[in-house]
Design an enzyme around this catalytic site. Structure first.
Site, PDB file in Angstrom:
ATOM      1  N   LYS A   1       0.843  -1.197   0.000  1.00 51.61           N
ATOM      2  CA  LYS A   1       0.000   0.000   0.000  1.00 51.61           C
ATOM      3  C   LYS A   1       0.878   1.246   0.000  1.00 51.61           C
ATOM      4  O   LYS A   1       1.659   1.467   0.921  1.00 51.61           O
ATOM      5  CB  LYS A   1      -0.906  -0.008   1.219  1.00 51.61           C
ATOM      6  CG  LYS A   1      -1.724   1.275   1.409  1.00 51.61           C
ATOM      7  CD  LYS A   1      -2.480   1.233   2.736  1.00 51.61           C
ATOM      8  CE  LYS A   1      -3.074   2.582   3.101  1.00 51.61           C
ATOM      9  NZ  LYS A   1      -3.716   2.565   4.436  1.00 51.61           N
TER      10      LYS A   1
ATOM     11  N   ASP B   1      -2.543  10.527   3.760  1.00 53.57           N
ATOM     12  CA  ASP B   1      -3.969  10.217   3.860  1.00 53.57           C
ATOM     13  C   ASP B   1      -4.671  11.273   4.697  1.00 53.57           C
ATOM     14  O   ASP B   1      -4.592  11.275   5.925  1.00 53.57           O
ATOM     15  CB  ASP B   1      -4.156   8.832   4.494  1.00 53.57           C
ATOM     16  CG  ASP B   1      -5.626   8.449   4.575  1.00 53.57           C
ATOM     17  OD1 ASP B   1      -6.449   9.062   3.876  1.00 53.57           O
ATOM     18  OD2 ASP B   1      -5.939   7.509   5.339  1.00 53.57           O
TER      19      ASP B   1
ATOM     20  N   LYS C   1      -9.905  13.374   8.279  1.00 48.20           N
ATOM     21  CA  LYS C   1      -9.399  13.005   9.594  1.00 48.20           C
ATOM     22  C   LYS C   1      -9.290  14.246  10.472  1.00 48.20           C
ATOM     23  O   LYS C   1      -8.984  15.330   9.984  1.00 48.20           O
ATOM     24  CB  LYS C   1      -7.995  12.392   9.477  1.00 48.20           C
ATOM     25  CG  LYS C   1      -7.903  11.043   8.799  1.00 48.20           C
ATOM     26  CD  LYS C   1      -6.452  10.605   8.729  1.00 48.20           C
ATOM     27  CE  LYS C   1      -6.270   9.285   8.008  1.00 48.20           C
ATOM     28  NZ  LYS C   1      -6.763   8.146   8.799  1.00 48.20           N
TER      29      LYS C   1
ATOM     30  N   ASP D   1       1.558   6.342   5.887  1.00 45.21           N
ATOM     31  CA  ASP D   1       0.525   5.491   5.322  1.00 45.21           C
ATOM     32  C   ASP D   1       1.001   4.776   4.058  1.00 45.21           C
ATOM     33  O   ASP D   1       0.252   4.001   3.482  1.00 45.21           O
ATOM     34  CB  ASP D   1      -0.747   6.290   5.038  1.00 45.21           C
ATOM     35  CG  ASP D   1      -2.003   5.459   5.231  1.00 45.21           C
ATOM     36  OD1 ASP D   1      -1.936   4.442   5.950  1.00 45.21           O
ATOM     37  OD2 ASP D   1      -3.045   5.805   4.650  1.00 45.21           O
TER      38      ASP D   1
ATOM     39  N   ASP E   1     -12.082   7.330   4.155  1.00 41.51           N
ATOM     40  CA  ASP E   1     -10.856   7.115   4.908  1.00 41.51           C
ATOM     41  C   ASP E   1     -10.470   5.633   4.962  1.00 41.51           C
ATOM     42  O   ASP E   1      -9.448   5.281   5.529  1.00 41.51           O
ATOM     43  CB  ASP E   1     -11.000   7.673   6.326  1.00 41.51           C
ATOM     44  CG  ASP E   1      -9.669   7.849   7.035  1.00 41.51           C
ATOM     45  OD1 ASP E   1      -8.640   7.880   6.341  1.00 41.51           O
ATOM     46  OD2 ASP E   1      -9.668   7.940   8.273  1.00 41.51           O
TER      47      ASP E   1
ATOM     48  N   GLU F   1      -9.480   3.887   2.383  1.00 37.42           N
ATOM     49  CA  GLU F   1      -9.065   3.906   0.975  1.00 37.42           C
ATOM     50  C   GLU F   1      -7.972   2.899   0.653  1.00 37.42           C
ATOM     51  O   GLU F   1      -7.810   2.495  -0.497  1.00 37.42           O
ATOM     52  CB  GLU F   1      -8.591   5.318   0.594  1.00 37.42           C
ATOM     53  CG  GLU F   1      -7.145   5.647   0.951  1.00 37.42           C
ATOM     54  CD  GLU F   1      -6.822   5.615   2.427  1.00 37.42           C
ATOM     55  OE1 GLU F   1      -5.669   5.296   2.770  1.00 37.42           O
ATOM     56  OE2 GLU F   1      -7.724   5.891   3.246  1.00 37.42           O
TER      57      GLU F   1
ATOM     58  N   ARG G   1      -7.600  -0.268   1.303  1.00 37.72           N
ATOM     59  CA  ARG G   1      -8.075  -1.551   0.772  1.00 37.72           C
ATOM     60  C   ARG G   1      -8.573  -1.415  -0.670  1.00 37.72           C
ATOM     61  O   ARG G   1      -8.569  -2.390  -1.416  1.00 37.72           O
ATOM     62  CB  ARG G   1      -9.158  -2.118   1.680  1.00 37.72           C
ATOM     63  CG  ARG G   1     -10.444  -1.318   1.737  1.00 37.72           C
ATOM     64  CD  ARG G   1     -11.237  -1.605   2.991  1.00 37.72           C
ATOM     65  NE  ARG G   1     -10.560  -1.074   4.169  1.00 37.72           N
ATOM     66  CZ  ARG G   1     -11.027  -1.189   5.407  1.00 37.72           C
ATOM     67  NH1 ARG G   1     -12.163  -1.843   5.637  1.00 37.72           N
ATOM     68  NH2 ARG G   1     -10.374  -0.675   6.424  1.00 37.72           N
TER      69      ARG G   1
END
Length: 457
Positions: free
Chosen positions: A224, A229, A236, A247, A306, A308, A310
């Site tokens: 990933k 993010d 967030k 992230d 949030d 995202e 996956r």
């Protein structure tokens, strides 16, 4: 430069590593002046203690490091590294063998992230002890340091473009092939969810595809690469956004693992897939309530922008699965639920393959890279099925958040695929021996140790 072992020279100082139980016997065998000095300084062999041993002119001629007892050693990953701050800068040679993980911990304790700060920190160098596989330990250290650097660099300097550059530099170093699909070409080549997540950012989303090796079984890694993010339209809060440069820790860990595999010239065919995006807010951000159609054809209802990671992993996993690899592994800084479950020190993973799980657990224990198996719990499958679409990217209720994320990802692999997913933290929240605060490798050494058994190398 990654830390390396020092060359053996006449001026390397002998380093005695003494545990608490053996301290009195060791002192009894030392010269009187040295024994008196150690006793006056209160040296007892406690973990993390260190003492320079002076010669006749007062200059150090050796050192002793405390190794504590078994209980103290069990509480830290690299016990010998705890003594480094108490040793004078210089080069040391161990007077007795230690496990290779202790030598690795020494190298990793010399890691410095100095991209934004001038000045060299004093280093304590170690001569490679006889009998250890020095090239392997150096390869592991270099892999870990690459991962740490990539995670530590702030998002302004480690966006999707810079992550692509890092992958290209690695590919060039080891003669790997690399292709990158960028921007609207993602739609043309059927990676709609990678495009949807990253389209609102200043830097275009992309899928990095690196290949290396021409013999042996096939291993596909998927990391990933969400370089920052914000949470998207489900923004967030500020306190939760502060560490979001990490992230892309899944991508950083797979790049580190790929580096180790190539440096050690393992007899396998490696493919590394990294969906590199930034989850940003703009007029074209994807929205809660949107329904996206994935590369696999499964539709996904967006109940939280949030969640995202996956989404981008799903398209990449589907691509990797199409080649029928012998083993596929994904790594992501995916869920806060995993952090709550096992804390930042363990790397939780999911797999249906008991032999793979056992090999990973054994490899983690042997390589000071602890991992913990989590369940693909089939009764929770209903939680990721919203009714309006095939899948829900963020089931309501907050229960089993790490498990439902892993179940979501498994939907994008073929039934029976030998697959493991790592839901890692990739960050050391406070300094520990061999592990300064900041970016962290979690899982690669366990995976590397498991590969010979799992892939019959």
């Amino acid at each position: 430069m990654p830390p390396r072992f020092a060359e053996a020279t006449a001026d390397a100082m002998p380093l005695h590593v003494i545990d608490s139980a053996g301290c009195a016997d060791w002192l009894a065998c030392r010269p009187e002046a040295e024994r008196a000095w150690a006793e006056a300084c209160g040296f007892t062999g406690a973990l993390g203690s260190a003492l320079m041993l002076p010669g006749p002119d007062g200059r150090p001629v050796g050192a002793v490091a405390g190794h504590g007892d078994a209980a103290a050693r069990a509480r830290t990953r690299f016990p010998l590294a705890a003594a480094l701050p108490g040793l004078a800068p210089g080069t040391y040679a161990l007077t007795a063998p230690l496990p290779e993980t202790e030598c690795l911990g020494w190298l990793l304790a010399n890691y410095r992230f100095d991209r934004y700060r001038a000045g060299d920190a004093p280093a304590r160098h170690l001569v490679a002890p006889e009998g250890v596989d020095a090239p392997r330990i150096e390869a592991l250290a270099a892999a870990e340091c690459l991962t740490r650097d990539l995670v530590n660099i702030p998002a302004a300097d480690m966006g999707p473009e810079a992550l692509e550059t890092a992958a290209r530099v690695l590919a060039q170093e080891f003669g790997a092939g690399i292709t990158v699909t960028t921007g609207d070409a993602l739609l043309e080549q059927d990676f709609p969810m990678i495009h949807a997540v990253g389209r609102a950012a200043a830097q275009a989303p992309r899928l990095i595809d690196m290949r290396w090796g021409d013999r042996g079984p096939t291993l596909t890694l998927v990391g990933k690469g969400v370089c920052f993010d914000t949470g998207g339209l489900n923004l967030k809060p500020g306190a939760s956004m502060g560490l979001m440069k990490k992230d892309m820790g899944g991508a950083a860990n797979t790049l580190g693992l790929a580096r180790a595999i190539m440096a050690l010239d393992l007899p396998l065919r490696l493919r590394l897939l990294i969906p590199a995006v930034e989850n940003s807010v703009a007029g074209n951000s994807f929205r809660p309530g949107d329904i996206l159609t994935s590369r696999k054809g499964l539709t996904v209802e967006i109940n939280n922008t949030d969640a995202e990671g996956r989404l981008v992993l799903a398209d990449a996993l589907c691509l990797g699965d199409e080649e029928d690899p012998d083993l596929m592994i994904s790594m992501a800084t995916l869920t806060g639920a995993a952090r709550v479950a096992v804390g930042p020190d363990l790397a939780p993973f999911y797999t249906d393959d008991d032999a793979l799980a056992q090999a990973l657990a054994q490899g983690g224990a042997a390589q000071a890279d602890p991992v913990w198996r989590m369940p693909f719990h089939a009764p929770y499958e209903a939680m990721i099925e919203p009714g309006i679409a095939d899948l829900d990217n963020a089931p309501s209720g907050g229960f089993a958040g790490s498990i439902t994320a892993a179940l979501f990802l498994r939907r994008f692999t073929s039934p029976g695929r030998r697959y493991a997913h790592f839901d890692i933290y990739a960050w050391q929240p406070k300094p520990e021996p061999g592990r300064p605060k900041g970016g962290l490798g979690q899982g690669p050494r366990a995976i590397l140790a498991a590969l010979p058994q799992v892939l019959d190398l």
